[in-house]
Each structure stands twice: as C-alpha cells, then as structure tokens.
Design a protein around this motif. Sequence first.
Motif, mmCIF file in Angstrom:
data_model
loop_
_atom_site.group_PDB
_atom_site.id
_atom_site.type_symbol
_atom_site.label_atom_id
_atom_site.label_comp_id
_atom_site.label_asym_id
_atom_site.label_seq_id
_atom_site.Cartn_x
_atom_site.Cartn_y
_atom_site.Cartn_z
ATOM 1 N N LEU A 1 13.977 8.501 2.097
ATOM 2 C CA LEU A 1 13.842 9.645 2.997
ATOM 3 C C LEU A 1 14.626 10.846 2.489
ATOM 4 N N TYR B 1 4.446 8.373 19.942
ATOM 5 C CA TYR B 1 5.549 8.866 19.117
ATOM 6 C C TYR B 1 6.836 9.064 19.912
ATOM 7 N N ILE C 1 15.322 7.972 16.868
ATOM 8 C CA ILE C 1 15.927 8.792 15.824
ATOM 9 C C ILE C 1 16.947 9.760 16.419
ATOM 10 N N LYS D 1 13.506 13.775 9.516
ATOM 11 C CA LYS D 1 13.325 12.329 9.668
ATOM 12 C C LYS D 1 12.244 12.021 10.697
ATOM 13 N N THR E 1 8.842 12.872 9.107
ATOM 14 C CA THR E 1 8.474 11.842 8.129
ATOM 15 C C THR E 1 8.032 10.562 8.822
ATOM 16 N N GLN E 2 8.714 10.207 9.898
ATOM 17 C CA GLN E 2 8.349 9.012 10.659
ATOM 18 C C GLN E 2 6.936 9.136 11.231
ATOM 19 N N ASP F 1 16.157 4.861 4.133
ATOM 20 C CA ASP F 1 16.920 6.105 4.204
ATOM 21 C C ASP F 1 17.078 6.750 2.831
ATOM 22 N N GLY G 1 5.360 6.921 8.580
ATOM 23 C CA GLY G 1 5.855 5.654 9.081
ATOM 24 C C GLY G 1 7.301 5.425 8.692
ATOM 25 N N SER G 2 7.762 4.221 8.874
ATOM 26 C CA SER G 2 9.152 3.884 8.599
ATOM 27 C C SER G 2 9.384 3.715 7.099
ATOM 28 N N PRO H 1 9.701 6.150 18.780
ATOM 29 C CA PRO H 1 10.395 6.373 17.497
ATOM 30 C C PRO H 1 11.185 7.675 17.471
ATOM 31 N N THR H 2 10.672 8.728 18.121
ATOM 32 C CA THR H 2 11.410 9.990 18.172
ATOM 33 C C THR H 2 12.698 9.831 18.968
#
Length: 250
Positions: free
Chosen positions: A208, A159, A166, A193, A196-197, A205, A201-202, A162-163
């Motif tokens: 989201l 993670y 963002i 965000k 949620t990711q 927006d 997952g992706s 992706p973190t």
Amino acid sequence: MELDFLWWIVAALLGSYVFIFWFVKRVNEWYYHLGKLGETACHLPPRDMGWPFLGNMLPLFKTLRSCTPNTFIYSIVSRYGKTGIYKAHMFGSPSIIVCTPEICRRVLTNDEHFTIGYPKSVYLLSGRRSLHAISNVEHRRLRRLIGSPIKGHEALTMYIKPTDDIVINSLDEWASLNEPFEFYTEIKRATFKIKTQLCMGSIKDSTLWTIQNLHADYRKGLMSMAINIPRFAFHKALKCVHEYMETYSC
C-alpha cells in the motif's frame, strides 16, 4: 587601460542582459505573432509568452511548489490589469488564461467552439484509452461502467464496514503516538488507504505505501512538461507507471 577594460565588461554585461531578457524572452511572441497568427495576433490579450520552449512554466512551478498557486494569477493581474483574459505559453503550447466567472462560464458552456483538452503529459501517462483521451459518448459509457459499483444505497453499504475499520484503526494509531505528527499527511494516508481498499481490495501495508509513493510521483508528472529525461518529473512518472503495474501484478 584598466578603465577601458572595466567599461568593456560593463557593456558586455548590459548587452547580455538586453539579449537575454529582451530578445530571447520575446522569441515565442515573434514566432506565433509573425509566423503562426499573422494579422490575428493584434487581437490577442495582454501578457508575454515566456521563454523559448519553457514558456511561462517556471513561475507556475514555483507557485505550485510553494503551495500558493493563487499567487500565479495574482501576479499576472497585478502586472497586466484586471482584464480577466491573458495569453501565455503553457505545457509546450500557446495558451489563453481566463480567470473571471463570466469568461469562464462562456468557455465551459460553449461545447461548439471549446473542447476538453489536457497537457501532453496527461495523455502520455494515462494512455490512449483513458477517460482523458476518448470521445464524449465513450466517456459517458465508461463513466457509467466505472461508477456503477459505487452508486446507489446498496452499493455504498458494502463499503461502510471496511471504511469504518480503517478510520478507527487510524485514530487508534494516532492516539498511541508519543510525539507530534502532521495531521494533513496522516489524513492523506488514511484517505488513500480507503480508496485503495475500495478499488483494489485488501492488500499488505508494505504494498500500500509503495503504491502511495508511486501515486504521488505520478501526480507530479501529470502537471509537468513531457520531457522524458532522467531527473525530470515526467520521466519519473513514466517509471512509476511501470513500477505500479509490476507491483499490482504481484
């Protein structure tokens, strides 16, 4: 004649005041003290139990909406003294409020006499199989099942990327703004965000931010009375649950 009529009005106003603020506001206490508790009522801690049906929720909601929740306890302590324990009527049920470390420790460590409980609105909104409504054994099993994907060094390394993306994108977006913005609100958006990711997952927006708005109304319903009538927070939270399921299923 006019003077007599004026005195009648004053007497009616005084009578209404006494009826509302003395008689009606004591209905809860009389109901539980005389009807439900009997002789044990004399051992209850101080404080009134508020209005019928509403109880003491109005001052609680007032402090929550003003973002000063501590003033709810401070007002009780200033009026009834530093006893550390007070009776109340919260979320539709007779309640006891404790606010000193010693008493809180006794309550939280005594599993024999005290069990975990939540307002009715939490159970109705989260479902019968949620972590709030199951046994301790089942609770531990589900926690291990839910927590296993995010426990351990190897799991967490998945993670980081992706973190990191963002956070960098959020910082670049804030830096490009030509006008002031509320930092707390933007931090909440970025944090949501990330969560949620990690969990879903992706996603787009637009989806989201829809989920974020639904989640905000859902959280307000958790801390409300279970009144399923339009314009009440609980009713709106129930609608959010259905809308969330429709949004996520798409």
